[in-house]
Design a protein around this motif. Structure first.
Motif, PDB file in Angstrom:
ATOM      1  N   MET A   3      13.015  22.708  -1.980  1.00  0.00           N
ATOM      2  CA  MET A   3      13.331  22.011  -1.186  1.00  0.00           C
ATOM      3  C   MET A   3      12.187  20.707  -1.142  1.00  0.00           C
ATOM      4  N   GLU A   4      12.627  19.709  -1.265  1.00  0.00           N
ATOM      5  CA  GLU A   4      11.784  18.400  -1.053  1.00  0.00           C
ATOM      6  C   GLU A   4      11.712  17.809   0.066  1.00  0.00           C
ATOM      7  N   THR A   5      10.701  17.340   0.758  1.00  0.00           N
ATOM      8  CA  THR A   5      10.739  16.362   1.828  1.00  0.00           C
ATOM      9  C   THR A   5      10.438  15.092   1.592  1.00  0.00           C
ATOM     10  N   HIS A   6      11.078  14.083   2.035  1.00  0.00           N
ATOM     11  CA  HIS A   6      10.995  12.850   1.986  1.00  0.00           C
ATOM     12  C   HIS A   6      10.737  12.156   3.213  1.00  0.00           C
ATOM     13  N   ARG A   7       9.550  11.256   2.956  1.00  0.00           N
ATOM     14  CA  ARG A   7       9.370  10.338   4.170  1.00  0.00           C
ATOM     15  C   ARG A   7       9.619   8.561   3.604  1.00  0.00           C
ATOM     16  N   ILE A   8      10.588   8.052   4.338  1.00  0.00           N
ATOM     17  CA  ILE A   8      11.254   6.936   3.809  1.00  0.00           C
ATOM     18  C   ILE A   8      11.049   5.808   4.747  1.00  0.00           C
ATOM     19  N   GLU A   9      10.552   4.812   4.337  1.00  0.00           N
ATOM     20  CA  GLU A   9      10.280   3.716   5.236  1.00  0.00           C
ATOM     21  C   GLU A   9      11.335   2.634   4.976  1.00  0.00           C
ATOM     22  N   THR A  10      12.279   2.530   5.988  1.00  0.00           N
ATOM     23  CA  THR A  10      13.245   1.555   5.998  1.00  0.00           C
ATOM     24  C   THR A  10      12.951   0.375   7.293  1.00  0.00           C
ATOM     25  N   SER A  11      13.891  -0.451   7.284  1.00  0.00           N
ATOM     26  CA  SER A  11      13.598  -1.580   8.213  1.00  0.00           C
ATOM     27  C   SER A  11      14.028  -1.077   9.804  1.00  0.00           C
ATOM     28  N   GLN A  12      14.481   0.080   9.877  1.00  0.00           N
ATOM     29  CA  GLN A  12      14.715   0.587  11.333  1.00  0.00           C
ATOM     30  C   GLN A  12      13.597   1.653  11.727  1.00  0.00           C
ATOM     31  N   ALA A  13      13.000   2.384  10.748  1.00  0.00           N
ATOM     32  CA  ALA A  13      12.047   3.454  11.294  1.00  0.00           C
ATOM     33  C   ALA A  13      11.685   4.344  10.062  1.00  0.00           C
ATOM     34  N   ALA A  14      10.673   4.917   9.905  1.00  0.00           N
ATOM     35  CA  ALA A  14      10.300   5.998   9.003  1.00  0.00           C
ATOM     36  C   ALA A  14      11.115   7.110   9.253  1.00  0.00           C
ATOM     37  N   ILE A  15      11.978   7.396   7.993  1.00  0.00           N
ATOM     38  CA  ILE A  15      12.947   8.582   7.928  1.00  0.00           C
ATOM     39  C   ILE A  15      12.400   9.575   7.310  1.00  0.00           C
ATOM     40  N   ALA A  16      12.505  10.966   8.050  1.00  0.00           N
ATOM     41  CA  ALA A  16      12.325  12.259   7.411  1.00  0.00           C
ATOM     42  C   ALA A  16      13.458  12.779   7.014  1.00  0.00           C
ATOM     43  N   ALA A  17      13.469  13.218   5.605  1.00  0.00           N
ATOM     44  CA  ALA A  17      14.632  13.687   4.937  1.00  0.00           C
ATOM     45  C   ALA A  17      14.263  14.876   4.354  1.00  0.00           C
ATOM     46  N   SER A  18      15.154  15.965   4.235  1.00  0.00           N
ATOM     47  CA  SER A  18      15.123  17.247   3.310  1.00  0.00           C
ATOM     48  C   SER A  18      16.158  16.896   2.144  1.00  0.00           C
ATOM     49  N   ASP A  19      15.792  17.351   1.063  1.00  0.00           N
ATOM     50  CA  ASP A  19      16.491  17.144  -0.214  1.00  0.00           C
ATOM     51  C   ASP A  19      16.604  18.537  -0.951  1.00  0.00           C
ATOM     52  N   THR A  20      17.660  19.237  -1.226  1.00  0.00           N
ATOM     53  CA  THR A  20      17.854  20.280  -2.175  1.00  0.00           C
ATOM     54  C   THR A  20      17.575  20.099  -3.480  1.00  0.00           C
ATOM     55  N   GLY A  21      17.663  18.683  -3.976  1.00  0.00           N
ATOM     56  CA  GLY A  21      17.361  18.482  -5.420  1.00  0.00           C
ATOM     57  C   GLY A  21      18.821  18.713  -6.107  1.00  0.00           C
ATOM     58  N   GLY A  22      18.620  18.793  -7.326  1.00  0.00           N
ATOM     59  CA  GLY A  22      19.827  19.348  -8.299  1.00  0.00           C
ATOM     60  C   GLY A  22      20.480  17.999  -8.588  1.00  0.00           C
ATOM     61  N   SER A  23      21.370  18.328  -9.667  1.00  0.00           N
ATOM     62  CA  SER A  23      22.145  17.267 -10.095  1.00  0.00           C
ATOM     63  C   SER A  23      23.746  17.419  -9.859  1.00  0.00           C
ATOM     64  N   GLY A  24      24.038  18.127  -8.915  1.00  0.00           N
ATOM     65  CA  GLY A  24      25.666  18.197  -8.306  1.00  0.00           C
ATOM     66  C   GLY A  24      25.872  17.151  -7.456  1.00  0.00           C
ATOM     67  N   PRO A  25      27.059  16.831  -6.925  1.00  0.00           N
ATOM     68  CA  PRO A  25      27.520  15.894  -6.092  1.00  0.00           C
ATOM     69  C   PRO A  25      26.623  15.895  -4.840  1.00  0.00           C
ATOM     70  N   VAL A  26      26.416  14.669  -4.478  1.00  0.00           N
ATOM     71  CA  VAL A  26      25.382  14.474  -3.285  1.00  0.00           C
ATOM     72  C   VAL A  26      26.302  14.733  -2.087  1.00  0.00           C
ATOM     73  N   LEU A  27      25.656  15.241  -1.149  1.00  0.00           N
ATOM     74  CA  LEU A  27      26.048  15.423   0.382  1.00  0.00           C
ATOM     75  C   LEU A  27      24.935  14.836   1.209  1.00  0.00           C
ATOM     76  N   LEU A  28      25.265  13.748   2.040  1.00  0.00           N
ATOM     77  CA  LEU A  28      24.361  13.476   3.231  1.00  0.00           C
ATOM     78  C   LEU A  28      24.682  14.032   4.484  1.00  0.00           C
TER      79      LEU A  28
END
Length: 271
Positions: free
Chosen positions: A1-26
């Motif tokens: 499981m990878e953790t991202h911290r993504i800077e957006t124009s709204q806020a810095a967003i924390a996200a968990s990402d299971t990785g893999g090449s299958g279909p993506v689910l937000l």
């Protein structure tokens, strides 16, 4: 499981990402919750089968508070933040699982992005832009008023955390911690503009969804009126029905993942 911290124009967003090449689910959580509420899916068969990305909304969880609360703390602002995250991750197509407020955000996103392949909502009544429809979609409940309240007492925090996860659901301390951490302005501002004309008409977009719309609710959800939701004349309703899980409350994916996950797996696979 990878953790991202993504800077957006709204806020810095924390996200968990299971990785893999299958279909993506937000995966988008509800009001005063956090992405950890999707733990069973992220760490289970759903996370193995699909690339699952669960975010903390601005002002929630491990994300920062909004840079500009007035701009961010309502459904259009949250929708824009989520879309920015997926663009930053260079993901051109994805489905959405939205719980409660997260489902309302997902409906808002349908009018703002052509990247969405399907939307599953849970605990989300698609109300029209009127007080009458809003009142019909939500049921009066003991702790509903807390959802739009800025400051919460310790007892308020406990009450809201327990009621939103479901009376019979497993309870863990992070559920209360998430409520206590949430920027109170997020609750107050979102509810004060829930019928704002700048937001999408939730009922109109749900009824006329341009992508398959799946609805899977707990039959015993104390916050929503399941009959109201089931009665709408959807044109693109997945499997032609609103699914209700008997004996389950507001967060079926948390309370009963063994019952909920097969619906989610089947929906994503069908896209």
């Amino acid at each position: 499981m990878e953790t991202h911290r993504i800077e957006t124009s709204q806020a810095a967003i924390a996200a968990s990402d299971t990785g893999g090449s299958g279909p993506v689910l937000l995966m988008i959580h509800g009001n005063s919750s956090c992405r950890k509420v999707f733990r069973n899916q992220l760490e289970g068969t759903i996370g193995k089968a699909f690339r699952c990305i669960a975010i903390d909304l601005p002002g929630h969880g491990e994300s920062s508070d909004a840079i500009d609360p007035e701009r961010t703390y309502w459904m259009p602002g949250y929708a824009d933040a989520a879309i920015e995250v997926m663009r930053a991750l260079d993901i051109p197509k994805y489905a959405i699982l939205g719980w409660s407020l997260g489902g309302h955000i997902g409906l808002e996103m349908l009018t703002r992005s052509a990247s969405i392949t399907g939307l599953m909502i849970s605990g989300t009544p698609p109300f029209a832009r009127s007080d009458e429809s809003l009142g019909a979609g939500f049921k009066p409940s003991e702790h509903m008023s807390l959802a739009g309240q800025d400051a919460l007492s310790e007892q308020n925090v406990s009450d809201y955390a327990h009621s939103t996860c479901g009376a019979n659901a497993p309870f863990e301390p992070f559920l209360s911690d998430a409520v206590a951490r949430t920027d109170g302005r997020a609750r107050k501002l979102m509810f004060s503009r829930i019928l704002a004309p700048e937001s999408v008409d939730q009922q109109e977009i749900a009824v006329n969804s341009p992508v398959p719309l799946a609805i899977v609710n707990g039959e015993e959800d104390v916050f929503i009126d399941n009959d109201f939701i089931a009665a709408l004349p959807y044109k693109n309703l997945w499997e032609g029905t609103v699914h209700r899980l008997p004996g389950i409350g507001h967060a079926p994916f948390w309370e009963a993942p063994s019952q909920f996950d097969p619906y989610l797996h089947r929906f994503i696979s069908s896209l």
